[in-house]
Each structure stands twice: as C-alpha cells, then as structure tokens.
Design a protein around this motif. Structure first.
Motif, PDB file in Angstrom:
ATOM      1  N   ASP A  99       0.841  -1.077   0.040  1.00  0.00           N
ATOM      2  CA  ASP A  99      -0.149  -0.101  -0.126  1.00  0.00           C
ATOM      3  C   ASP A  99       1.070   1.150  -0.079  1.00  0.00           C
ATOM      4  OD1 ASP A  99      -2.291   1.375  -0.035  1.00  0.00           O
ATOM      5  OD2 ASP A  99      -2.277   1.561   2.288  1.00  0.00           O
ATOM      6  N   SER A 100       0.430   2.428  -0.432  1.00  0.00           N
ATOM      7  CA  SER A 100       1.111   3.612  -0.263  1.00  0.00           C
ATOM      8  C   SER A 100       0.015   4.609  -0.011  1.00  0.00           C
ATOM      9  CB  SER A 100       1.706   3.899  -1.629  1.00  0.00           C
ATOM     10  OG  SER A 100       0.673   4.494  -2.537  1.00  0.00           O
ATOM     11  N   ASP A 101       0.449   5.765   0.785  1.00  0.00           N
ATOM     12  CA  ASP A 101      -0.084   7.127   1.175  1.00  0.00           C
ATOM     13  C   ASP A 101       0.487   7.937   0.083  1.00  0.00           C
ATOM     14  OD1 ASP A 101      -1.792   8.558   2.513  1.00  0.00           O
ATOM     15  OD2 ASP A 101      -0.236   9.108   3.857  1.00  0.00           O
ATOM     16  N   TRP A 102      -0.366   8.193  -1.031  1.00  0.00           N
ATOM     17  CA  TRP A 102      -0.146   9.339  -2.032  1.00  0.00           C
ATOM     18  C   TRP A 102       0.166  10.515  -1.631  1.00  0.00           C
ATOM     19  CZ3 TRP A 102      -3.240  12.015  -5.984  1.00  0.00           C
ATOM     20  CH2 TRP A 102      -2.283  12.595  -6.962  1.00  0.00           C
ATOM     21  N   ARG A 136       3.729  11.278  -9.276  1.00  0.00           N
ATOM     22  CA  ARG A 136       2.931  12.037 -10.077  1.00  0.00           C
ATOM     23  C   ARG A 136       1.447  11.731 -10.153  1.00  0.00           C
ATOM     24  NH1 ARG A 136       5.791  13.271 -15.731  1.00  0.00           N
ATOM     25  NH2 ARG A 136       3.753  14.645 -15.599  1.00  0.00           N
ATOM     26  N   SER A 137       1.243  10.235  -9.566  1.00  0.00           N
ATOM     27  CA  SER A 137       0.021   9.927  -9.498  1.00  0.00           C
ATOM     28  C   SER A 137      -0.125   8.603  -8.382  1.00  0.00           C
ATOM     29  CB  SER A 137      -0.509   9.385 -10.686  1.00  0.00           C
ATOM     30  OG  SER A 137       0.281   8.004 -10.984  1.00  0.00           O
ATOM     31  N   SER A 138      -1.359   8.444  -7.936  1.00  0.00           N
ATOM     32  CA  SER A 138      -1.551   7.466  -6.898  1.00  0.00           C
ATOM     33  C   SER A 138      -1.269   6.183  -7.426  1.00  0.00           C
ATOM     34  CB  SER A 138      -2.951   7.349  -6.321  1.00  0.00           C
ATOM     35  OG  SER A 138      -3.843   7.312  -7.514  1.00  0.00           O
ATOM     36  N   THR A 139      -1.361   5.993  -8.802  1.00  0.00           N
ATOM     37  CA  THR A 139      -0.963   4.601  -9.625  1.00  0.00           C
ATOM     38  C   THR A 139       0.377   4.434  -9.248  1.00  0.00           C
ATOM     39  OG1 THR A 139      -2.948   4.626 -10.740  1.00  0.00           O
ATOM     40  CG2 THR A 139      -1.038   3.436 -11.583  1.00  0.00           C
ATOM     41  N   THR A 172       1.411 -14.609  -4.303  1.00  0.00           N
ATOM     42  CA  THR A 172       0.219 -13.571  -4.353  1.00  0.00           C
ATOM     43  C   THR A 172       0.357 -12.182  -3.722  1.00  0.00           C
ATOM     44  OG1 THR A 172      -1.357 -15.721  -4.351  1.00  0.00           O
ATOM     45  CG2 THR A 172      -2.196 -13.300  -4.285  1.00  0.00           C
ATOM     46  N   LEU A 173       0.384 -11.311  -4.450  1.00  0.00           N
ATOM     47  CA  LEU A 173       0.595  -9.878  -3.966  1.00  0.00           C
ATOM     48  C   LEU A 173      -0.855  -9.300  -4.106  1.00  0.00           C
ATOM     49  CD1 LEU A 173       3.789  -8.909  -5.787  1.00  0.00           C
ATOM     50  CD2 LEU A 173       3.531 -10.265  -3.700  1.00  0.00           C
ATOM     51  N   TRP A 174      -1.186  -8.527  -3.008  1.00  0.00           N
ATOM     52  CA  TRP A 174      -2.491  -7.820  -2.970  1.00  0.00           C
ATOM     53  C   TRP A 174      -2.225  -6.327  -3.105  1.00  0.00           C
ATOM     54  CZ3 TRP A 174      -6.831 -10.587  -3.529  1.00  0.00           C
ATOM     55  CH2 TRP A 174      -6.706 -12.357  -3.021  1.00  0.00           C
ATOM     56  N   CYS A 175      -2.933  -5.629  -3.981  1.00  0.00           N
ATOM     57  CA  CYS A 175      -2.774  -4.045  -3.844  1.00  0.00           C
ATOM     58  C   CYS A 175      -4.380  -3.735  -3.833  1.00  0.00           C
ATOM     59  CB  CYS A 175      -2.036  -3.850  -5.344  1.00  0.00           C
ATOM     60  SG  CYS A 175      -1.719  -2.168  -5.730  1.00  0.00           S
ATOM     61  N   ASP A 176      -4.598  -2.441  -3.681  1.00  0.00           N
ATOM     62  CA  ASP A 176      -5.890  -1.605  -3.373  1.00  0.00           C
ATOM     63  C   ASP A 176      -5.887  -0.563  -4.400  1.00  0.00           C
ATOM     64  OD1 ASP A 176      -4.303   0.254  -2.594  1.00  0.00           O
ATOM     65  OD2 ASP A 176      -5.514   0.252  -0.620  1.00  0.00           O
ATOM     66  N   ASN A 177      -5.025  -0.658  -5.734  1.00  0.00           N
ATOM     67  CA  ASN A 177      -5.016   0.200  -6.744  1.00  0.00           C
ATOM     68  C   ASN A 177      -5.053  -0.600  -8.081  1.00  0.00           C
ATOM     69  OD1 ASN A 177      -3.806   2.062  -8.930  1.00  0.00           O
ATOM     70  ND2 ASN A 177      -4.241   3.320  -7.303  1.00  0.00           N
ATOM     71  N   LEU A 178      -6.256  -0.439  -8.587  1.00  0.00           N
ATOM     72  CA  LEU A 178      -6.654  -1.019  -9.938  1.00  0.00           C
ATOM     73  C   LEU A 178      -5.496  -0.748 -10.959  1.00  0.00           C
ATOM     74  CD1 LEU A 178     -10.477  -1.152 -10.058  1.00  0.00           C
ATOM     75  CD2 LEU A 178      -8.925  -3.193  -9.938  1.00  0.00           C
ATOM     76  N   SER A 209       6.377 -14.121 -15.925  1.00  0.00           N
ATOM     77  CA  SER A 209       7.203 -15.382 -15.788  1.00  0.00           C
ATOM     78  C   SER A 209       6.403 -16.089 -14.824  1.00  0.00           C
ATOM     79  CB  SER A 209       8.726 -14.999 -14.963  1.00  0.00           C
ATOM     80  OG  SER A 209       8.619 -14.673 -13.633  1.00  0.00           O
ATOM     81  N   GLY A 210       5.368 -15.788 -14.045  1.00  0.00           N
ATOM     82  CA  GLY A 210       4.500 -16.772 -13.366  1.00  0.00           C
ATOM     83  C   GLY A 210       4.800 -17.070 -11.963  1.00  0.00           C
ATOM     84  N   GLU A 211       6.038 -15.882 -11.621  1.00  0.00           N
ATOM     85  CA  GLU A 211       6.319 -16.040 -10.106  1.00  0.00           C
ATOM     86  C   GLU A 211       5.551 -15.288  -9.159  1.00  0.00           C
ATOM     87  OE1 GLU A 211      10.597 -15.316  -9.414  1.00  0.00           O
ATOM     88  OE2 GLU A 211      10.910 -15.136 -11.774  1.00  0.00           O
ATOM     89  N   PHE A 212       4.677 -14.340  -9.536  1.00  0.00           N
ATOM     90  CA  PHE A 212       3.714 -13.659  -8.735  1.00  0.00           C
ATOM     91  C   PHE A 212       2.510 -13.542  -9.607  1.00  0.00           C
ATOM     92  CE2 PHE A 212       7.398 -10.508  -7.326  1.00  0.00           C
ATOM     93  CZ  PHE A 212       7.910 -11.757  -6.491  1.00  0.00           C
ATOM     94  N   VAL A 213       1.542 -13.376  -8.597  1.00  0.00           N
ATOM     95  CA  VAL A 213       0.175 -13.144  -9.136  1.00  0.00           C
ATOM     96  C   VAL A 213      -0.322 -11.768  -8.491  1.00  0.00           C
ATOM     97  CG1 VAL A 213      -2.270 -13.798  -9.328  1.00  0.00           C
ATOM     98  CG2 VAL A 213      -0.231 -15.509  -9.714  1.00  0.00           C
ATOM     99  N   VAL A 214      -0.679 -10.759  -9.204  1.00  0.00           N
ATOM    100  CA  VAL A 214      -0.964  -9.528  -8.464  1.00  0.00           C
ATOM    101  C   VAL A 214      -2.469  -9.606  -8.627  1.00  0.00           C
ATOM    102  CG1 VAL A 214      -0.808  -7.010  -8.368  1.00  0.00           C
ATOM    103  CG2 VAL A 214       1.227  -8.463  -9.108  1.00  0.00           C
ATOM    104  N   ASN A 215      -3.185  -9.335  -7.332  1.00  0.00           N
ATOM    105  CA  ASN A 215      -4.631  -9.245  -7.515  1.00  0.00           C
ATOM    106  C   ASN A 215      -5.035  -7.956  -6.619  1.00  0.00           C
ATOM    107  OD1 ASN A 215      -5.025 -11.756  -8.620  1.00  0.00           O
ATOM    108  ND2 ASN A 215      -4.896 -12.861  -6.656  1.00  0.00           N
ATOM    109  N   TYR A 216      -6.433  -7.452  -7.036  1.00  0.00           N
ATOM    110  CA  TYR A 216      -6.802  -6.145  -6.298  1.00  0.00           C
ATOM    111  C   TYR A 216      -7.507  -6.817  -5.010  1.00  0.00           C
ATOM    112  CZ  TYR A 216     -10.164  -2.529  -5.426  1.00  0.00           C
ATOM    113  OH  TYR A 216     -10.777  -1.523  -4.757  1.00  0.00           O
ATOM    114  N   VAL A 217      -7.302  -5.898  -3.880  1.00  0.00           N
ATOM    115  CA  VAL A 217      -7.924  -6.089  -2.794  1.00  0.00           C
ATOM    116  C   VAL A 217      -8.604  -4.678  -2.100  1.00  0.00           C
ATOM    117  CG1 VAL A 217      -5.746  -5.616  -1.344  1.00  0.00           C
ATOM    118  CG2 VAL A 217      -7.850  -6.852  -0.327  1.00  0.00           C
ATOM    119  N   SER A 218      -9.692  -4.772  -1.555  1.00  0.00           N
ATOM    120  CA  SER A 218     -10.442  -3.528  -1.380  1.00  0.00           C
ATOM    121  C   SER A 218      -9.584  -2.908  -0.286  1.00  0.00           C
ATOM    122  CB  SER A 218     -11.725  -3.946  -0.831  1.00  0.00           C
ATOM    123  OG  SER A 218     -11.846  -4.793   0.000  1.00  0.00           O
ATOM    124  N   THR A 219      -9.887  -1.574  -0.123  1.00  0.00           N
ATOM    125  CA  THR A 219      -9.070  -0.746   0.954  1.00  0.00           C
ATOM    126  C   THR A 219      -9.450  -1.315   2.119  1.00  0.00           C
ATOM    127  OG1 THR A 219      -9.057   1.301  -0.584  1.00  0.00           O
ATOM    128  CG2 THR A 219      -8.742   1.641   1.600  1.00  0.00           C
TER     129      THR A 219
END
Length: 252
Positions: A99-102, A136-139, A172-178, A209-219
């Motif tokens: 997560d990050s606090d932009w 320069r952006s939240s993304t 599995t990596l979970w991120c709340d920014n689409l 390469s299939g080492e990570f899977v990045v998924n969206y998670v709600s805030t």
C-alpha cells in the motif's frame, strides 16, 4: 513516562508537523529514545509507521516531534505485553499486501510505502518507508510500493529454496489500486508512464514469468494500510489483530 496515561494508538490522525516549529532543546534525548525504539519494532510491526516518521526528524527534532515520541511511549505503556505471535500454519504459501499513502507528507509531498509479507498465516516481514521520489499519481505511488514488496518476496522465496521449504507455487501480491494491478500485466499502459523508472518494471517481469500473481484487494481489507498512515482506533486495532500482534499475557 512510567506513570503516564496509556493511549490506544501510537499516532494521531492529524497532518504531519512542519519544519517551522520550535526546535527541541534536548535533541540527544530524542535520538536516544528513538534509537532504542528500533529494537522494539523487531517484534512490534504496529509501531513501524510511527517509528519511520520519527526517524525522518533525527537531524533537527522539534517540540512537536518530541510530542510524537511521548505519544508512542504512551501507546507502548498500554501494550507492554503485546508482541508478534507465530503459530503453526497448514499453508506454506506466500502472500503479501502492499500500500502507499500518495503525497502524504505535507513538507515534500513524497508518498509512504508499506507492505506485509505472510508465510501461511504468519507475518514474517514488513516495511514502512518514505519513497525517495515524488509520485505524479496514486497509481505510480502504489506501483512503487509493489516494487518494494516484490523485491522482498523474491528474497524470501530465495531463502526458502535454500532451506528446502519452498512450496513452488506463485506468490500472491495484493494491491488496492486497480491502475497498479493493470500495469503489472498490461504492457500497453506503460506508454503512459514513461516517467516511471525502468526498475519499476521489475514487477511486470515477475508476473509475466509466473512467479507472482497480483490481485486487487479492497481498501477495507488492505492490511498494509497500518504501515502508511495514522489510523482511527477501531481501524488500527482491527489491522493490528490481523497482523497477529496480540497480548502475550496468558488468559486467567
């Protein structure tokens, strides 16, 4: 501070102080206490954000910064028996939250990155750190946080392989920014982010390469939120429990 009144959180939900405040008259005391707190954070991830914020002012602490130190001590006073709990887990999979606090810092507008890495149900690594450059952006800020946790997970996987404990499945990596999750898998989006440094594409290569899977998670379910900003008491307590920071005092 032995007889101080305990507080329920280590950081107040207010904006950071500005550098125009009055300098603290005993900076050595500030350095000594903050330096000692770094050892407590080894087993207290709930203190990571506050400790990171205090360390940013080691060169010229103000009276307001000293007040932040005392607030942390008051929180510790009420949680002296708390610590990171490790328990047997039926799963050996790796999953992590980033997560990050932009632009969270009002002084230089840099963002704060945070992550939590779990092995099964146990928290094994965490971070709270101000980013080196202004996003320069939240993304972009969230993508930088993904880079930090990707590097950490890569190291954890390497260590587990050496120990013969790696399950072999993708982390599995979970991120709340689409937007950040799209950047990891869709190279078309990189045409719009040429200002992002090349090393940030490290995450995309891991996903390809299939080492990570990045998924969206709600805030709401973002556990790394506790490492990036001050939180209200209910939110802070809920996330602290999910990180397995609990009282070690046996129940009667």
């Amino acid at each position: 501070m032995v007889d101080c009144k305990p507080l329920s959180t280590p950081a107040s939900v207010t904006k950071l102080v500005t550098p125009t405040d009055e300098l603290f008259d005993n900076p050595t005391q500030y350095l000594r206490i903050v330096g000692a707190l770094q050892y407590l954070t080894i087993t207290r991830p709930d203190l990571a954000f506050s400790f990171n914020r205090l360390c940013q002012h080691m060169h010229s602490p103000t009276t307001e910064h000293w007040g932040l130190v005392k607030r942390v001590l008051r929180y510790i006073k009420g949680t002296l028996d708390y610590g990171l709990q490790l328990t047997p887990s039926s799963s050996s999979g790796i999953h992590a939250f980033s997560d990050s606090d932009w632009a969270g810092c009002p002084i230089d507008r840099k963002s704060t990155s945070g992550f939590a890495v779990f092995l099964g149900t146990n928290l094994i690594s965490w971070l709270s750190k101000k980013q080196r450059t202004v996003a320069r952006s939240s993304t972009e800020a969230e993508y930088k946080a993904l880079v930090d946790v990707s590097a950490e997970v890569t190291w954890v996987v390497s260590l587990l392989r050496e120990l013969g404990l790696y399950s072999g499945g993708p982390a599995t990596l979970w991120c709340d920014n689409l937007g950040a999750t799209y950047l990891c898998a869709n190279p078309v989006f990189h045409a719009r982010t040429k200002h992002v440094k090349i090393d940030y594409h490290f995450v995309r290569d891991k996903v390809a390469s299939g080492e990570f899977v990045v998924n969206y998670v709600s805030t709401t379910d973002q556990l790394a939120d506790i490492f990036t900003k001050p939180l209200s008491t209910p939110r802070f307590t809920a996330l602290r429990d999910k990180l397995n920071v609990v009282s070690t005092t046996p129940c009667a």
